[in-house]
Design a protein around this motif. Sequence first.
Motif, PDB file in Angstrom:
ATOM      1  N   SER A 151      -4.180  10.898  -5.861  1.00  0.00           N
ATOM      2  CA  SER A 151      -2.713  10.959  -5.930  1.00  0.00           C
ATOM      3  C   SER A 151      -2.226  10.654  -7.348  1.00  0.00           C
ATOM      4  O   SER A 151      -2.635   9.674  -7.946  1.00  0.00           O
ATOM      5  CB  SER A 151      -2.113   9.962  -4.952  1.00  0.00           C
ATOM      6  OG  SER A 151      -0.715   9.930  -5.052  1.00  0.00           O
ATOM      7  N   GLU A 201       0.832  -1.186   0.000  1.00  0.00           N
ATOM      8  CA  GLU A 201       0.000   0.000   0.000  1.00  0.00           C
ATOM      9  C   GLU A 201       0.870   1.240   0.000  1.00  0.00           C
ATOM     10  O   GLU A 201       1.974   1.256   0.497  1.00  0.00           O
ATOM     11  CB  GLU A 201      -0.907   0.016   1.242  1.00  0.00           C
ATOM     12  CG  GLU A 201      -0.156  -0.077   2.557  1.00  0.00           C
ATOM     13  CD  GLU A 201      -1.084  -0.140   3.736  1.00  0.00           C
ATOM     14  OE1 GLU A 201      -2.102   0.548   3.720  1.00  0.00           O
ATOM     15  OE2 GLU A 201      -0.776  -0.863   4.680  1.00  0.00           O
ATOM     16  N   SER A 202       0.349   2.307  -0.593  1.00  0.00           N
ATOM     17  CA  SER A 202       0.949   3.639  -0.617  1.00  0.00           C
ATOM     18  C   SER A 202       2.190   3.738  -1.474  1.00  0.00           C
ATOM     19  O   SER A 202       2.890   4.724  -1.415  1.00  0.00           O
ATOM     20  CB  SER A 202       1.306   4.129   0.801  1.00  0.00           C
ATOM     21  OG  SER A 202       2.542   3.605   1.236  1.00  0.00           O
ATOM     22  N   ASP A 256       3.067   8.623   2.490  1.00  0.00           N
ATOM     23  CA  ASP A 256       2.250   7.428   2.292  1.00  0.00           C
ATOM     24  C   ASP A 256       1.004   7.746   1.466  1.00  0.00           C
ATOM     25  O   ASP A 256       0.654   7.018   0.539  1.00  0.00           O
ATOM     26  CB  ASP A 256       1.802   6.847   3.637  1.00  0.00           C
ATOM     27  CG  ASP A 256       2.970   6.377   4.487  1.00  0.00           C
ATOM     28  OD1 ASP A 256       4.000   6.005   3.913  1.00  0.00           O
ATOM     29  OD2 ASP A 256       2.836   6.387   5.718  1.00  0.00           O
ATOM     30  N   LEU A 257       0.337   8.832   1.815  1.00  0.00           N
ATOM     31  CA  LEU A 257      -0.916   9.184   1.144  1.00  0.00           C
ATOM     32  C   LEU A 257      -0.699   9.553  -0.316  1.00  0.00           C
ATOM     33  O   LEU A 257      -1.492   9.186  -1.180  1.00  0.00           O
ATOM     34  CB  LEU A 257      -1.604  10.341   1.879  1.00  0.00           C
ATOM     35  CG  LEU A 257      -2.079  10.058   3.305  1.00  0.00           C
ATOM     36  CD1 LEU A 257      -2.612  11.330   3.945  1.00  0.00           C
ATOM     37  CD2 LEU A 257      -3.142   8.975   3.320  1.00  0.00           C
ATOM     38  N   SER A 258       0.380  10.281  -0.585  1.00  0.00           N
ATOM     39  CA  SER A 258       0.648  10.696  -1.964  1.00  0.00           C
ATOM     40  C   SER A 258       2.088  11.154  -2.090  1.00  0.00           C
ATOM     41  O   SER A 258       2.405  12.292  -1.731  1.00  0.00           O
ATOM     42  CB  SER A 258      -0.293  11.840  -2.378  1.00  0.00           C
ATOM     43  OG  SER A 258       0.068  12.328  -3.653  1.00  0.00           O
ATOM     44  N   SER A 293      -2.729   4.989   5.606  1.00  0.00           N
ATOM     45  CA  SER A 293      -1.538   5.150   4.771  1.00  0.00           C
ATOM     46  C   SER A 293      -1.770   4.633   3.362  1.00  0.00           C
ATOM     47  O   SER A 293      -0.822   4.498   2.590  1.00  0.00           O
ATOM     48  CB  SER A 293      -0.350   4.409   5.402  1.00  0.00           C
ATOM     49  OG  SER A 293       0.109   5.093   6.542  1.00  0.00           O
ATOM     50  N   GLU A 294      -3.002   4.353   3.020  1.00  0.00           N
ATOM     51  CA  GLU A 294      -3.301   3.900   1.670  1.00  0.00           C
ATOM     52  C   GLU A 294      -3.239   5.066   0.696  1.00  0.00           C
ATOM     53  O   GLU A 294      -3.625   6.185   1.024  1.00  0.00           O
ATOM     54  CB  GLU A 294      -4.695   3.256   1.623  1.00  0.00           C
ATOM     55  CG  GLU A 294      -4.805   1.977   2.434  1.00  0.00           C
ATOM     56  CD  GLU A 294      -6.181   1.347   2.303  1.00  0.00           C
ATOM     57  OE1 GLU A 294      -7.005   1.894   1.544  1.00  0.00           O
ATOM     58  OE2 GLU A 294      -6.420   0.323   2.966  1.00  0.00           O
ATOM     59  N   ARG A 295      -2.750   4.770  -0.506  1.00  0.00           N
ATOM     60  CA  ARG A 295      -2.699   5.775  -1.556  1.00  0.00           C
ATOM     61  C   ARG A 295      -4.101   6.289  -1.821  1.00  0.00           C
ATOM     62  O   ARG A 295      -5.049   5.525  -1.977  1.00  0.00           O
ATOM     63  CB  ARG A 295      -2.133   5.172  -2.837  1.00  0.00           C
ATOM     64  CG  ARG A 295      -0.622   5.094  -2.907  1.00  0.00           C
ATOM     65  CD  ARG A 295      -0.011   6.352  -3.450  1.00  0.00           C
ATOM     66  NE  ARG A 295      -0.631   6.684  -4.719  1.00  0.00           N
ATOM     67  CZ  ARG A 295      -0.401   6.061  -5.851  1.00  0.00           C
ATOM     68  NH1 ARG A 295       0.450   5.046  -5.882  1.00  0.00           N
ATOM     69  NH2 ARG A 295      -1.009   6.429  -6.956  1.00  0.00           N
ATOM     70  N   GLN A 296      -4.239   7.602  -1.914  1.00  0.00           N
ATOM     71  CA  GLN A 296      -5.542   8.203  -2.141  1.00  0.00           C
ATOM     72  C   GLN A 296      -5.848   8.267  -3.640  1.00  0.00           C
ATOM     73  O   GLN A 296      -4.945   8.302  -4.478  1.00  0.00           O
ATOM     74  CB  GLN A 296      -5.585   9.597  -1.523  1.00  0.00           C
ATOM     75  CG  GLN A 296      -5.356   9.602  -0.013  1.00  0.00           C
ATOM     76  CD  GLN A 296      -6.389   8.793   0.745  1.00  0.00           C
ATOM     77  OE1 GLN A 296      -7.548   9.172   0.827  1.00  0.00           O
ATOM     78  NE2 GLN A 296      -5.962   7.662   1.297  1.00  0.00           N
ATOM     79  N   GLU A 310       4.163   3.839  -5.149  1.00  0.00           N
ATOM     80  CA  GLU A 310       4.029   4.055  -6.570  1.00  0.00           C
ATOM     81  C   GLU A 310       5.400   4.190  -7.173  1.00  0.00           C
ATOM     82  O   GLU A 310       6.399   4.298  -6.464  1.00  0.00           O
ATOM     83  CB  GLU A 310       3.210   5.306  -6.851  1.00  0.00           C
ATOM     84  CG  GLU A 310       3.899   6.599  -6.449  1.00  0.00           C
ATOM     85  CD  GLU A 310       3.058   7.819  -6.782  1.00  0.00           C
ATOM     86  OE1 GLU A 310       1.981   7.660  -7.368  1.00  0.00           O
ATOM     87  OE2 GLU A 310       3.479   8.920  -6.451  1.00  0.00           O
TER      88      GLU A 310
END
Length: 576
Positions: free
Chosen positions: A576, A335-336, A507-509, A570-573, A338
């Motif tokens: 993002s 998660e989070s 984490d979020l972006s 902390s998951e990617r929004q 990229e």
Amino acid sequence: MAIAPGFSRNCGTLPCTSTRGRPSVLLQRGFSRFYSQGHFNSSYAGQPSFGMDLGDSGWASPSQNPSDSEKDTSSSQRPHSNGIGKSSHQNASNSVANAAASMWPGYAAPNVSPPGTRPDDPASSQTNQEKAEGMPHRWKVVACIAVAFVLGNMDKVNMSVAVIPMAHELGWSGLERGLVSSSFFWGYTLTQLPGGYISTKLGGARVLAAGVALWSLGTLVAPPAAQLSLLALCFTRMIVGLGEGVAPSAATSLLAKMMPPNERSRAVSYVWGGLDVGSVVGLLLCGPLIKSFGWPSVFYLFAVLGLVWCALWPSLKADDVKPPVSVHKQYAVMESVEEPVEVKGAVEPEKVHVPYSEFFKSMPVWAVTVAHFSFNWGYYTLLAWLPSYFELALGLEVDKSSFLTLIPYLAMVAMMPLVGPVADGMVTRGVPITRVRKICQSVAFVGPALCMIACGLLTPAVKLGADPALTAAAVAAAPTPIIVALLSFAFAFGAWSRAGLYCNHQDLSPRYAGALLGITNTAGALPGVLGVAAAGYLLDITNSWALAIFYPTAICQLVGALFYLKFASSERQSWS
């Protein structure tokens, strides 16, 4: 399907031999290609097989488009852990290479690259270069950013100590002390959002350099401004705050671009740990400098150090540093995570769109914002008032007050080397990143809150400006060692926020981490304006350090803990 000359039709398993008893050129090229791209996986009876459709012959057609093969095998390029630190791709590759070398003398096994990279991939060459050079260049940049944060907090805490002799010399009340200490945050609050926006557009390196230069110049002119008027001094401190306000967002933009997920907590801990080191170094130097050379010396010396940093920083070319792509691909399923985003260069600066409206619709963003406000209420209030607390509540002189204030920050610095590795270790072992952030931030909230309540109960009520003889008994009765120990535990627990809310923006972006920090740090700067000044006001009207500092801090931290536990992620929004 056409068969390459020298190949048997029934070579569905390896090894395959040519009619001359040696591997054909095509076979050697096939080894090299599939080793480098990580197409091997574990199969039955220890026999490796390619993770793709091989047809009757077991091989793809030599005329097949390589890009088509790569598209179809994207899932097989991900490393699968075998529990001992190597992927099954690497084990299979090594087995086949050893078998080929033993059967055909003179056969040279290809140079095996990590899964997800080719031998000529820049990520592979970067990894080899880092091994040859020792410390990766990105960590040199991290160290230099940490030094900037050290200098920033030195220029912040110098006023916390210098305000004591300045107040005696210039006749300031408790409210005026609070105004001088809080004026830094007037500027600090104003540049949070602009700092995040500009860092996202232009990259963090230039923004950080401009911030350090600005706050160093503001520190340099503080002594003559203090002699001019209280308002002039407050203005110079606001200039310092304007410069320091862009630093967190600039640093976050750089770290989000440079650091892979398995190094993120350590990098953030080291950089933001620079704030704690700066507090220690500043408090360690301020007392002796003021005693030997007068209070202006702490402003002149610290300003010169900042200007020296500005002269050296461009040589690192921090905006050009790229992360190790192979490590990013390894963690791409988490998660989070990229693909690394190059803030400057990947998109033209004028075309960057920052989705602020989406930020404010996101509860995880609000969770970090509330946590930042709550945590900084205690951190900034204690940073500004601890030297005065030791002098006025515990009856200590300025040099001893400065030394005792140093001890809690030393405890925080001592905790920092543990925070990053522990948090990164949990992530590496598969603990969800959201859970890691919540655990760390809960420690940073609940532990200090309990210590603040205890300090409030143990602190005597001493009226500002009272006759020293009347307060001597109350001061003598104060359990100074216990209070210092409680404050040290509070600061040590607070260090865990470096692996909590301070990592959450990335984490979020990763793309908008700097802009997000600009938002949350604006809220985090408000306690510097409201909390520091309010503490002076409450102290004047209540004569209680517990009601002015300790109990409000405990309440803010407990509220922040509850809100963060409920809404943080902390998951990617999606934006993002």
